[in-house]
Design an enzyme around this catalytic site. Structure first.
Site, PDB file in Angstrom:
ATOM      1  N   GLU A 297      41.971  39.032  52.857  1.00  0.00           N
ATOM      2  CA  GLU A 297      41.321  37.787  52.418  1.00  0.00           C
ATOM      3  C   GLU A 297      40.626  38.113  51.104  1.00  0.00           C
ATOM      4  OE1 GLU A 297      42.110  35.077  53.778  1.00  0.00           O
ATOM      5  OE2 GLU A 297      43.077  35.980  55.518  1.00  0.00           O
ATOM      6  N   CYS A 331      32.713  33.914  49.048  1.00  0.00           N
ATOM      7  CA  CYS A 331      34.086  33.662  48.613  1.00  0.00           C
ATOM      8  C   CYS A 331      34.370  32.165  48.627  1.00  0.00           C
ATOM      9  CB  CYS A 331      35.057  34.387  49.516  1.00  0.00           C
ATOM     10  SG  CYS A 331      34.645  34.152  51.238  1.00  0.00           S
TER      11      CYS A 331
HETATM   12  P1  NAD Z   1      35.786  44.392  45.836  1.00  0.00           P
HETATM   13  O1  NAD Z   1      37.228  44.085  45.820  1.00  0.00           O
HETATM   14  O2  NAD Z   1      35.159  44.910  44.619  1.00  0.00           O
HETATM   15  O3  NAD Z   1      35.497  45.457  46.993  1.00  0.00           O
HETATM   16  C1  NAD Z   1      35.957  45.250  48.303  1.00  0.00           C
HETATM   17  C2  NAD Z   1      36.034  46.592  49.001  1.00  0.00           C
HETATM   18  O4  NAD Z   1      37.076  47.352  48.399  1.00  0.00           O
HETATM   19  C3  NAD Z   1      34.762  47.438  48.858  1.00  0.00           C
HETATM   20  O5  NAD Z   1      34.564  48.157  50.049  1.00  0.00           O
HETATM   21  C4  NAD Z   1      35.125  48.359  47.718  1.00  0.00           C
HETATM   22  O6  NAD Z   1      34.343  49.545  47.697  1.00  0.00           O
HETATM   23  C5  NAD Z   1      36.554  48.635  48.063  1.00  0.00           C
HETATM   24  N1  NAD Z   1      37.404  49.207  47.034  1.00  0.00           N
HETATM   25  C6  NAD Z   1      37.411  48.998  45.717  1.00  0.00           C
HETATM   26  N2  NAD Z   1      38.412  49.715  45.163  1.00  0.00           N
HETATM   27  C7  NAD Z   1      39.025  50.371  46.180  1.00  0.00           C
HETATM   28  C8  NAD Z   1      40.137  51.249  46.305  1.00  0.00           C
HETATM   29  N3  NAD Z   1      40.857  51.633  45.262  1.00  0.00           N
HETATM   30  N4  NAD Z   1      40.479  51.713  47.530  1.00  0.00           N
HETATM   31  C9  NAD Z   1      39.785  51.332  48.601  1.00  0.00           C
HETATM   32  N5  NAD Z   1      38.732  50.508  48.553  1.00  0.00           N
HETATM   33  C10 NAD Z   1      38.387  50.036  47.363  1.00  0.00           C
HETATM   34  O7  NAD Z   1      35.043  43.071  46.368  1.00  0.00           O
HETATM   35  P2  NAD Z   1      33.481  42.829  46.570  1.00  0.00           P
HETATM   36  O8  NAD Z   1      32.833  42.753  45.241  1.00  0.00           O
HETATM   37  O9  NAD Z   1      32.916  43.741  47.595  1.00  0.00           O
HETATM   38  O10 NAD Z   1      33.505  41.377  47.237  1.00  0.00           O
HETATM   39  C11 NAD Z   1      33.649  40.228  46.476  1.00  0.00           C
HETATM   40  C12 NAD Z   1      35.078  39.755  46.490  1.00  0.00           C
HETATM   41  O11 NAD Z   1      35.503  39.562  47.825  1.00  0.00           O
HETATM   42  C13 NAD Z   1      35.238  38.397  45.822  1.00  0.00           C
HETATM   43  O12 NAD Z   1      36.435  38.377  45.098  1.00  0.00           O
HETATM   44  C14 NAD Z   1      35.297  37.445  47.001  1.00  0.00           C
HETATM   45  O13 NAD Z   1      35.963  36.231  46.737  1.00  0.00           O
HETATM   46  C15 NAD Z   1      36.027  38.262  48.000  1.00  0.00           C
HETATM   47  N6  NAD Z   1      35.772  37.819  49.358  1.00  0.00           N
HETATM   48  C16 NAD Z   1      36.734  37.097  49.981  1.00  0.00           C
HETATM   49  C17 NAD Z   1      36.527  36.630  51.258  1.00  0.00           C
HETATM   50  C18 NAD Z   1      37.579  35.810  51.949  1.00  0.00           C
HETATM   51  O14 NAD Z   1      37.454  35.580  53.138  1.00  0.00           O
HETATM   52  N7  NAD Z   1      38.608  35.372  51.252  1.00  0.00           N
HETATM   53  C19 NAD Z   1      35.329  36.907  51.911  1.00  0.00           C
HETATM   54  C20 NAD Z   1      34.368  37.671  51.256  1.00  0.00           C
HETATM   55  C21 NAD Z   1      34.607  38.131  49.979  1.00  0.00           C
END
Ligand code: NAD
Length: 561
Positions: A297, A331
């Site tokens: 998501e 989100c």
């Molecule tokens: P992000 O993508 O920066 O990070 C998400 C997770 O991925 C974190 O744990 C981060 O440390 C990890 N990560 C980053 N690079 C990685 C890699 N190479 N390998 C493994 N893990 C890695 O997102 P964020 O800033 O934590 O959250 C905000 C984003 O999440 C926004 O885009 C938001 O829309 C989305 N979001 C979506 C939903 C949904 O249900 N669609 C819900 C909540 C948040």
């Protein structure tokens, strides 16, 4: 009605956890304030948890701070290395046989106990950690870290029981059974900063279905993640079932994605990170024992579109709540609005004034509408966006666009009036308190159909949206026209605020795989159904000619795979 969990077993009926209010002078507020004080002057060591052992990662240290007062350190974690990731994968594999052999009721009991603990004695401390670590107000923490996570745990148990009870039809002389096997291998859960409930749900949903998990929470959510791990242990989660490895995730992904026994990825976060993860999975496809389940998501560019028949107060309330609660870091937050000129004449200055009146500050003071944004990176991204908006001739700043990072990462709620609906304000996820408004000429014939078409084709995302109006035919037209641009569509409400069990959540296009967190559909991704057919009246011979029934018992069909 209670759902059957298997032969002769029913599970408790889930109900949504009531939202606790924290009015001034209440015992509820005093309890939460006490929990907030527990973090004062204390810096926790935010360790990994691997095979039931707490130990720091082997990499560089990293502070977890308070967004509204970033010099205040809540704890320190260490980046997880390849060796940490290998240990977590090994622990997940080692715990798998014991965990999957436990009866589903025993697994479910762990999460029901966790829900009970979170609704009760753990509520204040997990809420306080979410307020301080992730910058949520008391109310935003309460609806996320307490209520939504309690709901995920209770409802998922009921959904799992319903799935197990959905057995195939059997005719006389045969017994067909569905065996919901866990996946063969382990699941990788990667969770975002913005919801403690998502952080808790993503590793536990596969675990409930009998899988073991490597869990990589966001560094900025590490304090609440640490507490959730302790809570799950206290609820009886056996060692190795969920293995928490903290840090950026890059070394962890390198190890996990190359492991032949990776059986699934449960991700929530940005579209960019999910895309990279999927590419890594594709690059490793030949290594895997099976095809990993991929559930993600991701981002959104969520809309509010109003019809000329809309009630102006409903539009204002929906916009302010959806765009600015939690500083637009949901989100589902509204970040683009399409409003008719006839309504805008009555709403424009009011919306600007209402936005300027919102207070932004220390969430521990309880009176602020919202707090700071999550970290320096988010602040820099949003401050740069405000500067670009000021320089964009197609934009008029109606409110906000002021930032201050002297003490905390504060970005004022911002309303931009834009005349070019193709600009970034209407297409890109900025993930902060910035709402772009486009005013359409509703005097023109076909204006409603045109604006719906504009909403549909403007953004690559399709997560949430809202339609506001009182003209039933116009609402029906919107429901059809917007069918593919939101996985969660609200009518006469904000596009935020989905509740487990009532509005399962998820989107399509670049917003994810739409596997609906908090639903039976999601849980189905974490099992490999096996069908067992037992013949109670086994055939004693075989047909002598094609199509002949000779030699078959009377109940056997002649077609089938
Ligand atoms: P992000 O993508 O920066 O990070 C998400 C997770 O991925 C974190 O744990 C981060 O440390 C990890 N990560 C980053 N690079 C990685 C890699 N190479 N390998 C493994 N893990 C890695 O997102 P964020 O800033 O934590 O959250 C905000 C984003 O999440 C926004 O885009 C938001 O829309 C989305 N979001 C979506 C939903 C949904 O249900 N669609 C819900 C909540 C948040």
């Amino acid at each position: 009605m209670n759902a059957p969990a298997g032969p002769g077993v029913v599970v408790p009926d889930p109900v949504n956890e009531p939202v606790r209010r924290y009015p001034a002078g209440s015992a509820a507020r005093a309890g939460l304030q006490q929990a907030l004080r527990q973090f004062a002057g204390e810096q926790l060591e935010l360790t990994n948890t691997i095979g039931g052992h707490s130990r720091p990662g082997g990499g560089e240290p990293r502070d977890v701070v308070v967004p509204h007062e970033y010099r205040r350190v809540l704890g320190t974690l260490r980046e997880s290395t390849h060796a940490d990731a290998c240990a977590a994968v090994a622990a997940a594999k080692a715990a798998a046989p014991g965990w999957r052999e436990l009866a589903p009721t025993d697994r479910a009991a762990v999460f029901l106990r966790a829900a009970q603990a979170l609704a009760g004695p753990w509520r204040d401390i997990v809420n306080a950690a979410t307020m301080l670590g992730q910058g949520k107000t008391a109310h935003q923490a309460e609806i996320d870290a307490a209520c939504e996570l309690v709901d995920f745990w209770r409802f998922n148990v009921a959904f799992a029981a319903r799935l197990a009870g959905d057995q195939p039809h059997s005719i006389t002389g045969e017994w067909n059974r569905l065996d919901l096997r866990p996946l063969e291998g382990f699941v990788y859960a990667v969770t975002p900063f913005n919801f403690t409930s998502i952080a808790g749900n993503l590793p536990t949903a596969p675990a409930l279905m009998g899988n073991t998990v490597v869990w990589k929470p966001a560094p900025t959510q590490a304090l609440a993640a640490h507490l959730l791990m302790r809570l799950l242990e206290a609820a009886g989660l056996p060692p190795g079932v969920i293995n928490l490895v903290g840090g950026s995730g890059v070394p962890v992904s390198e190890v996990v994605c190359a492991d032949p026994e990776l059986a699934g990825v449960h991700f929530t976060g940005s579209t960019a990170v999910f895309t990279r993860l999927w590419q890594a999975l594709a690059a490793n496809l030949d290594r895997y024992r099976g095809y990993p389940r991929i559930v993600g998501e991701t981002g959104g560019k969520d809309f509010v579109v109003a019809h000329p028949s809309a009630d102006v107060d409903v539009v204002r309330a929906a916009l302010v709540r959806a765009a600015f609660e939690y500083s637009g870091q949901k989100c589902s937050a509204a970040s683009r609005a399409y409003l008719p000129a006839s309504l805008w004449r009555r709403l424009g200055s009011d919306l600007a004034a209402a936005t300027e009146a919102l207070t932004v500050g220390d969430v521990g003071e309880f009176d602020h509408f919202t707090g700071a944004v999550i970290d320096a990176r988010a602040y820099a991204r949003l401050a740069a966006a405000c500067t670009r908006a000021a320089d964009d001739p197609s934009v008029t700043i109606l409110a906000g666009a002021r930032c201050d990072d002297g003490v905390g990462w504060f970005v004022r709620p911002t309303v931009l009036l834009g005349t070019d609906p193709g600009r970034e304000w209407f297409t890109e996820e900025l993930f902060g308190p910035i709402l772009a408004v486009y005013v359409y000429d509703d005097d023109r014939p076909g204006a409603w159909a045109d604006v719906l078409d504009l909403v549909d084709r403007t953004s690559a995302y399709a997560l949430t949206g809202a339609v506001i109006g009182t003209d039933r035919a116009a609402l029906a037209q919107a429901e059809q026209a917007l069918r593919f641009c939101a996985g969660n569509l609200s009518i006469n409400d904000a596009p935020t605020g989905a509740v487990v069990g009532r509005q399962p959540f998820g989107g399509t296009r670049r917003s994810g795989t739409d596997d609906k967190a908090g639903s039976a559909q999601n849980l189905l991704r974490w099992v490999a159904p096996r069908i067992i057919k037992e013949n109670l009246d086994a055939p004693l011979g075989h047909p002598r000619r094609s199509g002949s029934n000779v030699g078959e018992n009377k109940h056997q069909g002649i077609h089938g795979l």
